[in-house]
Design an enzyme around this catalytic site. Structure first.
Site, PDB file in Angstrom:
ATOM      1  N   GLU A 143       0.821  -1.225   0.000  1.00 28.89           N
ATOM      2  CA  GLU A 143       0.000   0.000   0.000  1.00 28.89           C
ATOM      3  C   GLU A 143       0.852   1.271   0.000  1.00 28.89           C
ATOM      4  O   GLU A 143       0.945   1.951   1.029  1.00 28.89           O
ATOM      5  CB  GLU A 143      -0.946   0.015   1.202  1.00 28.89           C
ATOM      6  CG  GLU A 143      -2.002  -1.052   1.156  1.00 28.89           C
ATOM      7  CD  GLU A 143      -3.061  -0.875   2.242  1.00 28.89           C
ATOM      8  OE1 GLU A 143      -2.857  -0.069   3.150  1.00 28.89           O
ATOM      9  OE2 GLU A 143      -4.090  -1.567   2.161  1.00 28.89           O
ATOM     10  N   GLU A 168      -6.377  -8.070  -0.079  1.00 26.31           N
ATOM     11  CA  GLU A 168      -6.746  -8.092   1.348  1.00 26.31           C
ATOM     12  C   GLU A 168      -8.222  -7.754   1.463  1.00 26.31           C
ATOM     13  O   GLU A 168      -8.726  -6.880   0.740  1.00 26.31           O
ATOM     14  CB  GLU A 168      -5.967  -7.034   2.137  1.00 26.31           C
ATOM     15  CG  GLU A 168      -4.483  -7.244   2.207  1.00 26.31           C
ATOM     16  CD  GLU A 168      -3.783  -6.153   3.022  1.00 26.31           C
ATOM     17  OE1 GLU A 168      -4.473  -5.392   3.733  1.00 26.31           O
ATOM     18  OE2 GLU A 168      -2.558  -6.070   2.932  1.00 26.31           O
TER      19      GLU A 168
HETATM   20  C1  GLA Z   1      -3.928  -2.506   5.308  1.00 26.37           C
HETATM   21  C2  GLA Z   1      -2.559  -3.145   5.370  1.00 26.37           C
HETATM   22  C3  GLA Z   1      -2.511  -4.382   6.231  1.00 26.37           C
HETATM   23  C4  GLA Z   1      -3.317  -4.197   7.481  1.00 26.37           C
HETATM   24  C5  GLA Z   1      -4.728  -3.833   7.123  1.00 26.37           C
HETATM   25  C6  GLA Z   1      -5.646  -3.722   8.315  1.00 26.37           C
HETATM   26  O1  GLA Z   1      -4.684  -2.959   4.296  1.00 26.37           O
HETATM   27  O2  GLA Z   1      -2.078  -3.463   4.080  1.00 26.37           O
HETATM   28  O3  GLA Z   1      -1.151  -4.629   6.534  1.00 26.37           O
HETATM   29  O4  GLA Z   1      -2.745  -3.194   8.253  1.00 26.37           O
HETATM   30  O5  GLA Z   1      -4.705  -2.584   6.475  1.00 26.37           O
HETATM   31  O6  GLA Z   1      -6.953  -3.422   7.924  1.00 26.37           O
END
Ligand code: GLA
Length: 711
Positions: free
Chosen positions: A192, A343
C-alpha cells in the site's frame, strides 16, 4: 477435490501449484495482449481453481512448530493461496548483509504440502531498525519537517537512492531464492504505497524533475502563470515542494512527481525480481482500500505490473454495495483485465471509528461481489493476530488460541463454493457496453479547488454509476485515454482536464458512432491545471456546438425540467448556451438566481455517426435515472438481464459459449427472481432453474448456455 491431477504436460510437478504456475505463464502472455486491446481472460489451466481464496499469513510471528496446524486449517477452509513476507525484513536480514531466508523456504514447502500457493511480499514497507538508525537519510520527512521514526511502518523515504539500493538487494535475494520455486506464483512489491516525503533531497529531485519536464523556467512560469502574486521563478532551486496551498500548476505537478517517484521505487524492485524470477510469476502491488484518494495515478503505477490488486475494506457499518461494486470496476479498469482482492476483512477491522462487524453472511456476499465484478482471488487480512503489535483488535480467521473464530465457517463455505464453481467461471470476465471515464488529473484539480465543499467526486461518480447498475448493466470504469471502440455509451462525469489530445480522442469516438455524455466541470483546464482560454468544455466546444457561459456553486436546490423529465439540481449548476443550430436543449433550469432562470442545463448534438451531450448540473437521483434512460436508449444499449428486486445486485461474467450471472441479495428480505431463460444453479447441485429465491445475504451463481459462438 477434483482439481489436483499430479501431472501436467508443461513440466513434471510436485503439486497443483506447479500447474498454477503454467496457468500464470499463460496469464502473463494474455496480459500483454490485454494492454493493447480488450481485457483478457485470466485462467487457462483447467486443473487448478479459477477462483482462489486465501489469507495473509505471518509465519515469522509464530514458532515453527505451529505452522503446519495453521496451514491445515487453511486447507480445510479450501484456501489455495497465502501471502507472506511483506513485513518480515528484520527476520529476513537480521543485520546488514546477513540474510536468512531458510525459514521462508521451509514455510513455503509446508504450504505446498497443503496445496497452498504462495505470493511473496517484498518487505520494503517496514525497514528494520538497524537500517534507518545507521542511514537516517532513508527516513521520510512529513510536510511539517518532522522525520519519521522506527516503531511503526512506512517510515522510509520513497525517493531515497540509498533506500532503493537496500530494497533492490532484499527483493533480488528473495527472487534468487524463490524465483524458480514452483509453489511461488507471484510477488507483491511493498505494501500500500502511501506516504510521500518532503525532505530537502526530495525537493531537489522535484526541482530536477520539473526542469526535465519544462526545459526552461520561461515555460514553467508561463504555464503556471507565475506573474500572479510575484511567484515568478528565476532559478529552479527556488521552487517549493508543497502538497497543499500552492500554485495549482505546482500542486498538479507534485502529484505527477509522486506518481513517477512511486513508479521508480517500484521499478527498482521489479527489475531486481525479474532478473531471477520466472516469467510465470506475476508481479503486483496491493493498492490501499482508499485507492480513490491516493496521491498517485493508479493507471500509471499498474502499467509496469502484471496484475492489479487492491485491499477492499468496509470499516465501520455494512457493505455499501454500490460504492464497493464501483471500486471493483474502477480497479478492473486500471489494467482493463481481471484483478485480485489482495486483502479483505474477516468481519471487522481495528481502524474505523467504531469497528463494527459485518453481519453473518455479509462476508460471503462481499466475496462473491468481488468475483462478480472481475476478481479472481480474495485473501483475508489476516489469518491470526500477533500477540502484540498495533493491530491486536483486527478481525482474524483464527483466535489468539489458534482455534477458528466464528467467521471461519463462513469463509470455509466461500472456499468450497469457489472450488465448486471454478470450472464454470474459468476464462469468464465482465464485458461492458457502457464505460465511465476517469482521470486522476481531473480528480485532483477539482479536489484542489472544489468551489463547493459539498462537491464530492466519488459521490458524483456514484450518481452516474448507480442508474446504470440499476438497469443491471455491466459498467467499465476506465482511464479517459483508454481505447473506447466497443462501447456504445461513454459517460464522463467530471473530466475537468481535457488537453487537446484527449479532446481529439473523444471526438474521434463520437464521429465513429459513439455516444459521449460529459458531466459538469468538463474541459475547464489543460494538463498544466491552467484555465482553458475557451470556456467549457474547452477544446470540445466546437464538437458540442455549445458551451458553458457560467458555473454556479449552489447551496440549495434549483428546479430543472425538459423533455427528459423534471426534478432538481444541487451543489453545482452550469448555464449553457447553444452555438450551433443543430444543438438541442434537453433540460432547462427553472426559477432560481436569475442568471440560471430558463437557461439550458443539458444539450446534445449529433456529430458524425454518433452524438455528444453535455449535462451541466448534478441532478437528483430520479431525474438522473431518467436522463440515464435517455442516454441508454439513444446509444442502443441492450439489456443484460430481466428487471430485478431493488436490493438484488446482478453481476455478469461472459465466457465462450456460456454466461455466468451472480445474484446478490443485499436486502433484509428474501427476494424472488424470475430468470429470463433456463439456467444452471451452480451452488445448489447444478439444478436447472427458471427462478431463484434469495435469502437475505443470499447468493446465486447461475450459468446460461449461449451456444458455440458465445455471448
Ligand atoms: C492494510 C494493510 C494491512 C493491514 C490492514 C488492516 O490494508 O495493508 O497490513 O494493516 O490494512 O486493515
Amino acid at each position: 477435490m477434483t482439481m489436483i491431477p499430479m501431472h501436467e504436460p508443461c513440466e513434471p510437478t510436485r503439486s497443483f501449484l506447479h500447474l498454477t504456475a503454467c496457468r500464470l505463464l499463460a496469464l502473463a502472455c494474455l496480459a500483454l495482449y490485454a494492454v493493447a486491446s480488450r481485457p483478457a481472460p485470466a485462467q487457462t489451466d483447467p486443473s487448478v481453481p479459477a477462483l482462489l481464496l486465501g489469507s495473509a499469513w505471518y509465519p515469522e510471528q509464530w514458532p515453527e512448530s505451529r505452522w503446519d496446524a495453521d496451514l491445515a486449517l487453511m486447507e480445510a477452509a479450501h484456501m489455495h493461496v497465502v501471502r507472506v513476507g511483506e513485513f518480515a525484513w528484520s527476520r529476513m536480514e537480521p543485520a546488514e548483509g546477513q540474510y536468512d531466508l531458510d525459514w521462508l523456504a521451509r514455510a513455503i514447502r509446508l504450504a505446498e504440502n497443503h496445496h497452498i500457493a504462495v505470493v511473496i511480499g517484498t518487505p520494503t514497507d517496514a525497514p528494520p531498525a538497524w537500517l534507518t538508525v545507521k542511514y537516517p537519510d532513508t527516513l521520510r520527512m512529513d510536510e511539517n519537517g518532522r522525520l519519521a521514526q522506527h516503531g511503526g511502518r512506512r517510515q522510509f523515504n520513497y525517493s531515497s537512492p540509498r533506500y532503493r539500493v537496500f530494497c533492490a538487494e532484499i527483493a533480488g535475494r528473495l527472487a534468487q531464492r524463490f524465483g524458480h520455486d514452483p509453489d511461488v506464483i507471484g510477488w507483491q512489491i511493498g505494501n500500500e504505497y502511501t506516504d510521500e516525503s518532503f525532505d530537502p533531497a526530495t525537493r531537489t529531485l522535484f526541482q530536477q524533475w520539473l526542469q526535465h519536464r519544462y526545459s526552461t523556467l520561461d515555460a514553467l512560469n508561463q504555464h503556471w502563470a507565475t506573474a500572479y502574486w510575484s511567484q515568478t521563478y528565476d532559478r529552479w532551486d527556488e521552487i517549493p515542494l508543497v502538497a497543499t496551498g500552492g500554485n495549482p500548476g505546482l500542486l498538479l505537478e507534485h502529484r505527477h512527481f509522486v506518481t513517477d517517484t512511486w513508479r521508480d521505487f517500484q521499478r527498482v524492485q521489479i527489475d531486481a525480481i525479474r532478473k531471477s524470477a520466472e516469467p510465470r510469476q506475476f508481479i503486483t502491488t496491493n493498492i490501499g482500500g482508499l485507492a480513490w484518494s491516493d496521491h498517485f495515478d493508479h493507471y500509471e503505477i499498474t502499467r509496469d505490473l502484471d496484475l492489479a490488486s487492491w485491499d477492499d475494506y468496509v470499516g465501520q457499518g455494512q457493505l455499501d454495495s454500490m460504492r464497493n461494486g464501483a471500486m471493483h470496476d474502477f480497479v478492473r479498469g486500471w489494467k482493463r483485465m481481471p484483478f485480485w482482492v489482495m486483502e479483505t476483512q474477516p468481519g471487522s477491522v481495528n481502524w474505523a471509528p467504531i469497528n463494527t462487524t459485518l453481519n453473518r453472511g455479509e462476508t460471503r456476499v462481499m466475496a462473491w461481489q468481488a468475483i462478480g465484478h472481475g476478481a479472481n482471488a480474495a485473501l483475508y487480512w489476516q489469518w491470526r493476530s500477533a500477540l502484540n503489535g498495533q493491530e491486536q483488535y483486527h478481525g482474524t480467521l483464527v483466535g489468539p488460541d489458534g482455534e477458528p473464530m466464528p467467521i471461519y465457517s463462513e469463509v470455509t463455505q466461500i472456499g468450497s463454493e469457489f472450488e465448486r464453481t471454478s470450472p464454470a467461471l474459468r476464462d469468464t470476465q465482465p464485458v461492458a457496453q457502457v464505460a465511465i471515464l476517469e482521470s486522476y488529473d481531473s480528480r485532483w484539480t477539482i479536489d484542489f479547488q472544489p468551489h463547493n465543499r459539498n462537491y464530492d467526486e466519488l459521490q458524483v461518480l456514484l450518481d452516474w454509476y448507480r442508474p446504470l447498475r440499476l438497469k443491471n448493466l455491466t459498467v467499465d470504469i476506465v482511464n479517459a485515454s483508454a481505447p473506447l471502440d466497443g462501447y456504445k455509451l461513454v459517460v464522463a462525469p467530471g473530466l475537468n482536464v481535457i488537453p487537446p489530445e484527449l479532446a481529439a480522442h473523444l471526438r474521434a469516438y463520437v464521429e465513429q458512432g459513439g455516444h459521449l455524455v460529459l458531466g459538469p466541470r468538463s474541459g475547464m483546464k489543460d494538463e498544466y491545471n491552467s484555465l482553458n482560454p475557451q470556456r467549457q468544455p474547452g477544446p470540445l466546444v466546437s464538437a458540442l456546438g455549445g458551451r458553458v457561459e457560467q458555473y454556479y456553486a449552489l447551496d440549495g436546490a434549483v428546479p430543472v425540467s425538459g423533455a427528459l423529465g423534471s426534478g432538481t439540481a444541487t451543489i453545482w449548476a452550469e448555464q449553457l448556451t447553444t452555438l450551433a443550430s443543430d444543438t438541442r436543449v434537453l433540460l432547462r433550469y427553472g426559477k432560481s438566481n436569475g442568471w440560471l432562470d430558463d437557461q439550458p442545463a443539458m444539450v446534445t448534438r449529433s456529430l458524425g455517426k454518433g452524438s455528444i451531450t453535455y449535462l451541466g448540473a448534478l441532478l437528483d437521483a430520479p431525474l438522473m435515472q431518467q436522463a440515464t434512460a435517455w442516454m441508454l436508449a439513444g446509444a442502443h444499449v441492450e439489456p443484460e438481464f430481466a428487471s430485478l428486486p431493488l436490493d438484488v445486485e446482478l453481476c455478469r461474467r461472459v465466457g465462450t459459449g456460456h454466461t455466468i450471472y451472480i445474484l446478490l441479495n443485499h436486502g433484509a428480505q428474501p427476494a424472488e427472481v424470475a430468470l429470463p431463460a433456463p439456467m444452471t444453479e451452480l451452488l445448489q447441485g447444478d439444478a436447472q432453474v427458471r427462478a431463484v429465491t434469495l435469502a437475505p445475504e443470499g447468493v446465486a451463481v447461475l450459468e446460461e448456455s449461449t451456444g458455440a459462438t458465445g455471448r
